[in-house]
Design an enzyme around this catalytic site. Structure first.
Site, PDB file in Angstrom:
ATOM      1  N   PRO A   1       0.797  -1.236   0.000  1.00  0.00           N
ATOM      2  CA  PRO A   1       0.000   0.000   0.000  1.00  0.00           C
ATOM      3  C   PRO A   1       0.829   1.284   0.000  1.00  0.00           C
ATOM      4  O   PRO A   1       0.808   2.060   0.969  1.00  0.00           O
ATOM      5  CB  PRO A   1      -0.838  -0.141   1.271  1.00  0.00           C
ATOM      6  CG  PRO A   1       0.039  -0.931   2.196  1.00  0.00           C
ATOM      7  CD  PRO A   1       0.770  -1.904   1.312  1.00  0.00           C
ATOM      8  N   CYS A   2       1.486   1.559  -1.108  1.00  0.00           N
ATOM      9  CA  CYS A   2       2.277   2.790  -1.204  1.00  0.00           C
ATOM     10  C   CYS A   2       1.394   4.031  -1.195  1.00  0.00           C
ATOM     11  O   CYS A   2       1.893   5.143  -0.955  1.00  0.00           O
ATOM     12  CB  CYS A   2       3.166   2.757  -2.448  1.00  0.00           C
ATOM     13  SG  CYS A   2       2.291   2.512  -4.004  1.00  0.00           S
TER      14      CYS A   2
END
Length: 204
Positions: free
Chosen positions: A156-157
């Site tokens: 989850p950047c």
């Protein structure tokens, strides 16, 4: 972006003619925030990106060179990815449990592992992420590793913000990043593409 009517032609446009044989399969599918493409083999997911990401063609070419080619198709991992994504967008899942291909440098893998520890609904700055991996001066390297992630949502950047809490660069578009964060905080997803101009522009 819509799902391509001819995936083989779209893949050829992005990375060139397919090889005679290839172990990776690319499949496009719809999501509430636009089409995504997954690349997988029989055992792991290698790439998951929004189909309109500007860097997608370059990512696919690198992956094809590493793996010996990519052809249109789907695998059991593709189907598992699609099912978990559907559940995530429906609010039935908070995170993902998928077999992921090992790639990247040791430093990048440390950054991505720490990204995976950020819970849904929470955010961190690049500086805080650098401190978490024990390298507080490596903020720029952390930012580059964040940008090199090719497993959108799964790693989850999008949960990384600027030091002042502002939205920062996201390959899928800042309007989409804001929608993802809103969704994870319990808000509703905005349909794509009608609201792309309603979100703040990336700061220089």
């Amino acid at each position: 972006m819509a799902i391509p009517a001819d995936p083989a032609a779209e893949l050829a446009r992005l990375i060139g003619p397919p090889p005679g044989t290839a172990r990776l399969a690319a499949h496009w599918f719809a999501t509430p925030l636009g089409a995504m493409v997954a690349v997988a083999d029989g055992g792991a997911l290698h790439l998951l990106e929004f189909a309109d990401r500007p860097e997608l063609a370059a990512e696919l070419r690198r992956l094809a060179a590493e793996a010996g080619g990519i052809v249109p198709g789907r695998t059991p991992v593709t189907d598992l990815t699609a099912a978990q994504l559907a559940a995530w967008f429906d609010g039935a899942r908070r995170d993902f449990d998928l077999p992921l291909a090992a790639w990247g440098t040791p430093f990048q893998r440390r950054v991505w592992q720490e990204l995976g520890r950020i819970p849904a609904g929470a955010t961190l700055s690049y500086g805080a992420l650098a401190r978490r991996i024990g390298q507080p001066r490596a903020v720029r390297a952390v930012a580059r590793a964040n940008g090199a992630n090719r497993l959108a949502l799964v790693i989850p950047c999008h949960r990384i913000l600027g030091a002042d809490g502002a939205l920062t660069g996201y390959g899928g578009g800042l309007w989409r990043k804001q929608a993802l964060l809103r969704h994870e905080s319990g808000g509703s997803l905005l349909p794509q593409p009608a609201f792309a101009g309603d979100f703040p522009a990336e700061k220089a």
